[in-house]
Design an enzyme around this catalytic site. Structure first.
Site, mmCIF file in Angstrom:
data_model
loop_
_atom_site.group_PDB
_atom_site.id
_atom_site.type_symbol
_atom_site.label_atom_id
_atom_site.label_comp_id
_atom_site.label_asym_id
_atom_site.label_seq_id
_atom_site.Cartn_x
_atom_site.Cartn_y
_atom_site.Cartn_z
ATOM 1 N N ASN A 1 0.840 -1.204 0.000
ATOM 2 C CA ASN A 1 0.000 0.000 0.000
ATOM 3 C C ASN A 1 0.868 1.245 0.000
ATOM 4 O OD1 ASN A 1 0.603 -0.724 2.713
ATOM 5 N ND2 ASN A 1 -1.178 0.334 3.515
ATOM 6 N N GLU B 1 0.421 5.146 0.530
ATOM 7 C CA GLU B 1 -0.469 6.224 0.976
ATOM 8 C C GLU B 1 0.083 7.580 0.568
ATOM 9 O OE1 GLU B 1 -1.139 5.512 5.159
ATOM 10 O OE2 GLU B 1 -2.320 3.706 4.730
ATOM 11 N N CYS C 1 -4.119 0.685 -2.592
ATOM 12 C CA CYS C 1 -3.984 -0.570 -1.860
ATOM 13 C C CYS C 1 -2.910 -1.459 -2.486
ATOM 14 C CB CYS C 1 -5.299 -1.338 -1.893
ATOM 15 S SG CYS C 1 -6.649 -0.560 -1.002
ATOM 16 N N GLU D 1 -2.942 -4.606 -3.241
ATOM 17 C CA GLU D 1 -3.403 -5.523 -4.284
ATOM 18 C C GLU D 1 -3.398 -4.840 -5.649
ATOM 19 O OE1 GLU D 1 -4.799 -4.830 -1.372
ATOM 20 O OE2 GLU D 1 -6.051 -6.465 -0.626
ATOM 21 N N CYS E 1 -10.222 -5.190 -0.035
ATOM 22 C CA CYS E 1 -11.320 -4.225 0.050
ATOM 23 C C CYS E 1 -12.168 -4.300 -1.222
ATOM 24 C CB CYS E 1 -10.768 -2.815 0.244
ATOM 25 S SG CYS E 1 -10.165 -2.047 -1.272
ATOM 26 N N CYS F 1 -10.490 -3.269 -4.535
ATOM 27 C CA CYS F 1 -9.528 -4.280 -5.009
ATOM 28 C C CYS F 1 -10.240 -5.514 -5.541
ATOM 29 C CB CYS F 1 -8.560 -4.644 -3.887
ATOM 30 S SG CYS F 1 -7.417 -3.296 -3.527
HETATM 31 N N1 THU Z 1 -5.431 -1.522 2.300
HETATM 32 C C1 THU Z 1 -4.853 -2.324 1.354
HETATM 33 O O1 THU Z 1 -3.723 -2.072 0.896
HETATM 34 N N2 THU Z 1 -5.553 -3.399 0.928
HETATM 35 C C2 THU Z 1 -6.777 -3.764 1.395
HETATM 36 O O2 THU Z 1 -7.371 -4.714 0.887
HETATM 37 C C3 THU Z 1 -7.373 -3.041 2.517
HETATM 38 C C4 THU Z 1 -6.740 -1.745 2.848
HETATM 39 C C5 THU Z 1 -4.686 -0.351 2.770
HETATM 40 C C6 THU Z 1 -5.268 0.972 2.334
HETATM 41 C C7 THU Z 1 -4.693 1.901 3.382
HETATM 42 O O3 THU Z 1 -3.380 2.287 2.983
HETATM 43 C C8 THU Z 1 -4.581 1.030 4.620
HETATM 44 O O4 THU Z 1 -4.660 -0.314 4.167
HETATM 45 C C9 THU Z 1 -5.663 1.266 5.645
HETATM 46 O O5 THU Z 1 -6.918 1.223 5.072
#
Ligand code: THU
Length: 157
Positions: free
Chosen positions: A58, A60, A69, A71, A108, A111
Site C-alpha cells: 500500500n 499512501e 492498496c 493488491e 477491500c 480491489c
Molecule cells: N489496504 C490495502 O492495501 N488493501 C486492502 O485490501 C485493505 C486496505 C490499505 C489501504 C490503506 O493504505 C490502509 O490499508 C488502511 O486502510
C-alpha cells in the site's frame, strides 16, 4: 437468490510450497509499504504463469484518497512490466500498527473489482492466499467469488 462464497480455511503447514513461498514473499514486502497515515501495512505478492513473483504494497499519500492498496499496486505492476502475463495466485498479508495480526485480511471492495477485471482480461481465475503474519490462512479458488454480482465489461455491451 442464494449467494455462496467458498473459502477454505487451512493451517500454514497445509499450504503448497508455491503458496507458502508466495505468502513469505508478501510478508517480506511489508517493509516496502508507505503507510505513515494509517500505520496499517499491507502487501500482496502475485505468482505469474511463468513462475515469476511480483509484489506490491500500500502506498499512501498526504492527500488521503490518493493512497493505493497493495493488491492494486501489485496488479498494476504486473500489467505494466509484463503485459499479457497471467496471474495464477495472489497472497495478501498485513501488519497493523500495534504489531502482528492473526486473522486473515480480505481485499477491500475496490480491489475485488480490480481482481475481477484481472480475471476477465486474462480469461482465467486467479486464486487468493489470505493470511496475517501468523495464524490461519483463507484460500479462495477464484478471487471473483469475493465479488458476487460484479460489474464486468459485458455490462457495457
Ligand atoms: N489496504 C490495502 O492495501 N488493501 C486492502 O485490501 C485493505 C486496505 C490499505 C489501504 C490503506 O493504505 C490502509 O490499508 C488502511 O486502510
Amino acid at each position: 437468490m442464494n449467494i455462496h462464497v467458498p473459502i477454505v480455511v487451512v493451517e500454514r503447514a497445509e499450504l503448497s510450497a508455491s503458496q507458502h513461498e508466495l505468502l513469505e514473499q508478501a510478508i517480506g514486502a511489508l517493509g516496502h509499504a508507505h503507510a505513515p497515515y494509517s500505520r496499517f501495512r499491507v502487501a500482496a505478492a502475485v505468482r505469474l504463469a511463468d513462475g515469476q513473483i511480483v509484489t506490491g504494497t500500500n502506498q499512501e499519500n498526504a492527500s488521503y484518497p490518493i493512497g493505493i492498496c497493495a493488491e492494486r499496486v501489485a496488479l498494476s505492476a504486473v500489467n505494466s512490466i509484463a503485459p499479457g502475463a497471467r496471474v495464477l495466485e495472489m497472497a495478501v498479508t498485513y501488519r497493523p500498527s500495534n504489531g502482528t495480526g492473526h486473522a486473515p485480511l480480505a481485499p477491500c471492495g475496490m480491489c475485488r473489482q480490480a481482481l475481477v477485471e484481472q480475471h476477465v482480461r486474462q480469461n482465467a481465475a486467479l486464486g487468493l492466499v489470505l493470511a496475517a503474519e501468523s495464524g490461519p490462512v483463507w484460500l479462495v479458488e477464484s478471487a471473483s467469488d469475493l465479488l458476487p454480482l460484479a460489474f464486468t465489461p459485458s455490462d457495457l455491451d
